[in-house]
Design a protein around this motif. Structure first.
Motif, PDB file in Angstrom:
ATOM      1  N   LEU A 152     100.593 -57.055 -28.306  1.00  0.00           N
ATOM      2  CA  LEU A 152     100.666 -56.585 -29.697  1.00  0.00           C
ATOM      3  C   LEU A 152     102.130 -56.301 -29.990  1.00  0.00           C
ATOM      4  N   SER A 153     102.730 -57.138 -30.838  1.00  0.00           N
ATOM      5  CA  SER A 153     104.180 -57.069 -31.059  1.00  0.00           C
ATOM      6  C   SER A 153     104.578 -55.812 -31.840  1.00  0.00           C
ATOM      7  N   ASN A 154     105.887 -55.562 -31.842  1.00  0.00           N
ATOM      8  CA  ASN A 154     106.441 -54.386 -32.517  1.00  0.00           C
ATOM      9  C   ASN A 154     107.098 -54.772 -33.843  1.00  0.00           C
ATOM     10  N   ASP A 155     106.628 -55.877 -34.463  1.00  0.00           N
ATOM     11  CA  ASP A 155     107.193 -56.343 -35.730  1.00  0.00           C
ATOM     12  C   ASP A 155     106.738 -55.466 -36.894  1.00  0.00           C
ATOM     13  N   LYS A 156     107.313 -55.731 -38.076  1.00  0.00           N
ATOM     14  CA  LYS A 156     106.891 -54.997 -39.274  1.00  0.00           C
ATOM     15  C   LYS A 156     105.401 -55.203 -39.505  1.00  0.00           C
ATOM     16  N   HIS A 157     104.947 -56.446 -39.342  1.00  0.00           N
ATOM     17  CA  HIS A 157     103.525 -56.776 -39.370  1.00  0.00           C
ATOM     18  C   HIS A 157     103.165 -57.282 -37.976  1.00  0.00           C
ATOM     19  N   LYS A 159      89.676 -64.395 -30.330  1.00  0.00           N
ATOM     20  CA  LYS A 159      88.892 -64.891 -31.477  1.00  0.00           C
ATOM     21  C   LYS A 159      87.935 -63.822 -31.984  1.00  0.00           C
ATOM     22  N   LEU A 160      87.327 -63.088 -31.047  1.00  0.00           N
ATOM     23  CA  LEU A 160      86.425 -62.004 -31.430  1.00  0.00           C
ATOM     24  C   LEU A 160      87.181 -60.890 -32.149  1.00  0.00           C
ATOM     25  N   ILE A 161      88.373 -60.566 -31.627  1.00  0.00           N
ATOM     26  CA  ILE A 161      89.181 -59.506 -32.253  1.00  0.00           C
ATOM     27  C   ILE A 161      89.608 -59.927 -33.659  1.00  0.00           C
ATOM     28  N   GLN A 162      90.010 -61.189 -33.791  1.00  0.00           N
ATOM     29  CA  GLN A 162      90.439 -61.691 -35.103  1.00  0.00           C
ATOM     30  C   GLN A 162      89.299 -61.669 -36.115  1.00  0.00           C
ATOM     31  N   LYS A 163      88.092 -61.876 -35.629  1.00  0.00           N
ATOM     32  CA  LYS A 163      86.925 -61.851 -36.506  1.00  0.00           C
ATOM     33  C   LYS A 163      86.650 -60.440 -37.020  1.00  0.00           C
ATOM     34  N   ILE A 164      86.952 -59.450 -36.182  1.00  0.00           N
ATOM     35  CA  ILE A 164      86.685 -58.045 -36.552  1.00  0.00           C
ATOM     36  C   ILE A 164      87.870 -57.417 -37.277  1.00  0.00           C
ATOM     37  N   PHE A 165      89.074 -57.627 -36.721  1.00  0.00           N
ATOM     38  CA  PHE A 165      90.282 -56.998 -37.270  1.00  0.00           C
ATOM     39  C   PHE A 165      91.233 -58.090 -37.771  1.00  0.00           C
ATOM     40  N   PRO A 166      91.363 -58.256 -39.076  1.00  0.00           N
ATOM     41  CA  PRO A 166      92.126 -59.380 -39.635  1.00  0.00           C
ATOM     42  C   PRO A 166      93.643 -59.184 -39.612  1.00  0.00           C
ATOM     43  N   ILE A 167      94.215 -59.136 -38.408  1.00  0.00           N
ATOM     44  CA  ILE A 167      95.679 -59.079 -38.327  1.00  0.00           C
ATOM     45  C   ILE A 167      96.171 -60.429 -37.805  1.00  0.00           C
ATOM     46  N   ARG A 168      97.419 -60.740 -38.061  1.00  0.00           N
ATOM     47  CA  ARG A 168      97.923 -62.090 -37.840  1.00  0.00           C
ATOM     48  C   ARG A 168      98.046 -62.441 -36.352  1.00  0.00           C
ATOM     49  N   GLU A 182     100.280 -52.575 -47.347  1.00  0.00           N
ATOM     50  CA  GLU A 182     100.967 -52.262 -46.088  1.00  0.00           C
ATOM     51  C   GLU A 182     100.209 -51.220 -45.270  1.00  0.00           C
ATOM     52  N   GLN A 183      99.658 -50.233 -45.952  1.00  0.00           N
ATOM     53  CA  GLN A 183      98.921 -49.170 -45.262  1.00  0.00           C
ATOM     54  C   GLN A 183      97.664 -49.728 -44.604  1.00  0.00           C
ATOM     55  N   GLU A 184      96.989 -50.647 -45.295  1.00  0.00           N
ATOM     56  CA  GLU A 184      95.774 -51.249 -44.740  1.00  0.00           C
ATOM     57  C   GLU A 184      96.088 -52.052 -43.473  1.00  0.00           C
ATOM     58  N   TYR A 185      97.213 -52.744 -43.488  1.00  0.00           N
ATOM     59  CA  TYR A 185      97.598 -53.528 -42.304  1.00  0.00           C
ATOM     60  C   TYR A 185      97.872 -52.605 -41.109  1.00  0.00           C
ATOM     61  N   LYS A 186      98.531 -51.467 -41.379  1.00  0.00           N
ATOM     62  CA  LYS A 186      98.790 -50.496 -40.310  1.00  0.00           C
ATOM     63  C   LYS A 186      97.498 -49.930 -39.758  1.00  0.00           C
ATOM     64  N   GLN A 243      94.521 -51.435 -39.703  1.00  0.00           N
ATOM     65  CA  GLN A 243      93.853 -52.459 -38.899  1.00  0.00           C
ATOM     66  C   GLN A 243      94.557 -52.649 -37.543  1.00  0.00           C
ATOM     67  N   THR A 244      95.876 -52.560 -37.551  1.00  0.00           N
ATOM     68  CA  THR A 244      96.641 -52.663 -36.299  1.00  0.00           C
ATOM     69  C   THR A 244      96.292 -51.513 -35.368  1.00  0.00           C
ATOM     70  N   ASN A 245      96.177 -50.333 -35.930  1.00  0.00           N
ATOM     71  CA  ASN A 245      95.813 -49.160 -35.132  1.00  0.00           C
ATOM     72  C   ASN A 245      94.403 -49.292 -34.570  1.00  0.00           C
ATOM     73  N   TYR A 246      93.495 -49.901 -35.361  1.00  0.00           N
ATOM     74  CA  TYR A 246      92.129 -50.150 -34.870  1.00  0.00           C
ATOM     75  C   TYR A 246      92.156 -51.063 -33.640  1.00  0.00           C
ATOM     76  N   VAL A 247      92.966 -52.110 -33.695  1.00  0.00           N
ATOM     77  CA  VAL A 247      93.082 -53.039 -32.566  1.00  0.00           C
ATOM     78  C   VAL A 247      93.587 -52.301 -31.323  1.00  0.00           C
ATOM     79  N   ARG A 248      94.601 -51.481 -31.532  1.00  0.00           N
ATOM     80  CA  ARG A 248      95.189 -50.705 -30.432  1.00  0.00           C
ATOM     81  C   ARG A 248      94.146 -49.803 -29.777  1.00  0.00           C
ATOM     82  N   MET A 249      93.373 -49.125 -30.607  1.00  0.00           N
ATOM     83  CA  MET A 249      92.328 -48.227 -30.098  1.00  0.00           C
ATOM     84  C   MET A 249      91.223 -49.009 -29.400  1.00  0.00           C
TER      85      MET A 249
END
Length: 617
Positions: free
Chosen positions: A107-112, A143-152, A185-189, A191-197
């Motif tokens: 999970l990269s440390n980019d803006k998105h 693929k499963l993660i992408q289906k649940i959490f729509p981050i790039r 931007e807040q929604e993307y953050k 979803q990213t936090n959901y992936v991390r958790m």
């Protein structure tokens, strides 16, 4: 020497279900952990397929034993493999990666932030989750993660130059951060936090947060948003409910609890108890325990005694669980709970009626208990059949016990002998013995056999420990020494009862070409290489050889690590300390003359000469 692992026997009763296998070397150390969709097919490939990889060939030659744990799906096997690799850090799991590291989810440390698969040095800024051993399984998980959490998941060079959203955005699998103003931007953050958790085993918290957001959306009459969030919860539940181990790692709200699971299987008068040790929601290890049940003994009493003895005998090394899960009704379980709680120092619950989240672990334990019992019975029956075949070959009524002797030395030095014992159930490890051989000419194996047999049998022996057959690793010379010793024995037990049999490796020392000697005169006996009687002789002979070799190596290391002074008779710790202190070290003592050594307090002229000759000749 190549391994003595009997892979044909092992594979003959191996399951075709998915699972994880662990390979052990002769020291009982895990050297490789792997997973398989079909355990029998995968493990067969190590022994029946042509091996072109030198590393795999070395691994196979070092295998002493293999054990397996059956899982319900291949994904469960992947996660269990990951836990075992982290636990054991096997040598060949690193070697086999073609000088590359394991695969991680990055999970990269980019803006998105971007989620992707990573293999190699971890020099990029971001978070790494893993390792995993199979990149194809990671691709499925992504693929499963992408289906649940729509981050790039797109590469940065593609992400930077896009002028319009890609197909992933169109099908709802990416929020489209590549296009300015398209995503909150807040929604993307979020979803990213959901992936991390999710990847750190906190799926329950993810669901709680999404449920809260869904309720707020419903109250605000944002039904489309509420429906999207509901779908997200449903997808998380689907993935975690589909796989047993997934569920307990990623969903179980008590995933921090320590649990032991006991699966039971019973047949042919033998009980198998398979124990899963789950710590912080992860299956760290497993073990099988076999108990014999007589007709007059109650099954539950035997199990209750085993559980008590197991936890009491391991109280110093075992991390006690909070709960013990069983699938059978154990009488007086409350008394056992109180006893185990006192031993552990905290409350332990024995649970019979289980929560749905725990049933899958219990099912896993039961499956493995049944497979282990089947394997154990097959192994025992094979040994019994081979004992019968050997008795028929030797023309004796019955064989209940076999003892085998072997000699090991290095060019005549550090000579040791081994004695291993087998009965119809397999090796009797409690009766294994090793002997230090002294007072013989270096390299005289016949004299060594003579000494060890005299020391082993020139005493009273219990009736049930008198061997029916004595195997000797050697030829006619060793057999002659054995006959001479037995004729000279003056013991109360029947010294004429054991049959003496020597097994010689022959000119080319190849397995299957051994010569057997029952008499010191005439030609030896050759058995077909696939005969069961030869197999049991080879198996026991190899066990004796390995035991003798390990004892010899330990003795060699001990002597090499011992000071030269310690080998001189008459020099104890105090005199040794005085000599070294007075002379200023071992090298000065070696260079000293007899006259110099006499000056040390407490050293006589005779002892000084002895020290001088021992250190210089």
């Amino acid at each position: 020497m190549k391994n003595i692992f009997n892979f044909k026997e092992f594979l003959s009763h191996l399951t075709t279900q998915p699972g994880v296998y662990r390979m052990y070397n002769k020291n009982g150390i895990v050297i490789y952990v792997g997973k398989a969709k079909n355990l029998k097919n995968r493990l067969s490939s190590y022994f029946y397929s042509k091996i072109n990889n030198r590393k795999i060939e070395i691994l196979v030659n070092n295998i002493q034993s293999i054990d397996v744990i059956v899982t319900q799906t291949e994904t469960e096997a992947l996660l269990l493999e990951y836990n075992y690799i982290k636990l054991y850090q096997p040598r060949y799991n690193v070697v086999f990666r073609d000088d590359k590291s394991y695969t991680y989810i990055f999970l990269s440390n980019d803006k998105h932030p971007r989620i992707t698969m990573h293999r190699g040095t971890q020099n990029k800024k971001g978070e790494y989750f893993g390792p995993f051993s199979n990149r194809f399984d990671i691709q499925k998980l992504l693929k499963l993660i992408q289906k649940i959490f729509p981050i790039r998941q797109c590469k940065n060079n593609v992400y930077r130059i896009r002028s319009r959203p890609c197909l992933q955005y169109q099908i709802g699998r990416c929020l489209g951060p590549c296009i300015s103003g398209l995503v909150d931007e807040q929604e993307y953050k979020v979803q990213t936090n959901y992936v991390r958790m999710f990847l750190t085993g906190k799926s329950n918290k993810v669901i709680d947060k999404i449920v809260t957001r869904m309720e707020k959306a419903s109250i605000a009459l944002h039904f489309e948003e509420a429906d999207r969030l509901y779908s997200q919860i449903k997808e998380i539940n689907t993935i975690t409910e589909k796989h047993c181990i997934f569920k307990n790692i990623f969903l179980n709200k008590n995933y921090q609890d320590n649990i032991d699971v006991i699966g039971l299987a019973y047949d042919y008068g033998i009980i198998c108890l398979h124990m899963l040790f789950i710590r912080h929601g992860k299956v760290l290890r497993n073990s099988n325990h076999f108990l014999e049940l007589s007709i007059s003994t109650e099954l539950m009493k035997v199990i209750q005694k085993f559980i008590t003895d197991f936890y009491f005998s391991n109280k110093k090394t075992l991390e006690f669980p909070n709960s013990i899960l069983i699938h059978f009704n154990l009488p007086k379980a409350n008394l056992l709970e109180d006893l185990l709680s006192k031993i552990a120092g905290h409350k332990i619950n024995i649970q019979y009626k289980l929560h749905i989240n725990d049933i899958c672990y219990l099912k896993l334990a039961k499956i493995n208990a049944m497979n282990a019992l089947k394997s154990y019975i097959s192994q025992s029956l094979i040994i019994k059949k081979r004992f019968i075949a050997l008795a028929t070959f030797l023309k004796i009524d019955n064989i209940n016990r076999i003892e085998c002797f072997d000699i090991s030395h290095t060019m005549g030095e550090y000579t040791t002998a081994s004695c291993v014992a087998y009965n119809k159930n397999g090796p009797v490890f409690s009766d294994y013995r090793h002997f230090n051989i002294d007072g013989i000419l270096p390299g005289d194996d016949c004299a060594a056999i003579k000494q060890v047999l005299f020391r082993r049998y020139n005493k009273n022996i219990e009736k049930n420990k008198i061997p029916d057959l004595i195997l000797i690793d050697g030829g006619k010379g060793q057999l002659l020494q054995a006959e001479n010793i037995f004729s000279a024995l003056k013991v109360s037990w029947n010294k004429d009862h054991p049959v003496l049999l020597a097994i010689s490796k022959g000119k080319y020392r190849k397995t299957g070409l051994e010569t057997l000697f029952l008499k010191t005169e005439g030609k030896g006996i050759f058995l077909p290489h696939d005969s069961p009687e030869l197999h049991i002789i080879q198996h026991i002979r190899n066990a004796a050889h390995n035991y003798a070799l390990s004892s010899h190596q330990k003795k060699q290391v001990k002597i090499q690590c011992t000071s030269s002074l310690e080998r001189i008779k008459g020099i104890g710790p105090k005199r040794r300390q005085k000599l070294l202190k007075y002379m200023g070290g071992l090298q000065s003592l070696i260079n000293a003359s007899v006259e110099d050594i006499i000056k040390v307090p407490g050293i006589s002229f005779i002892l000084a000469k002895k020290i001088y000759h021992s250190l210089n000749y």
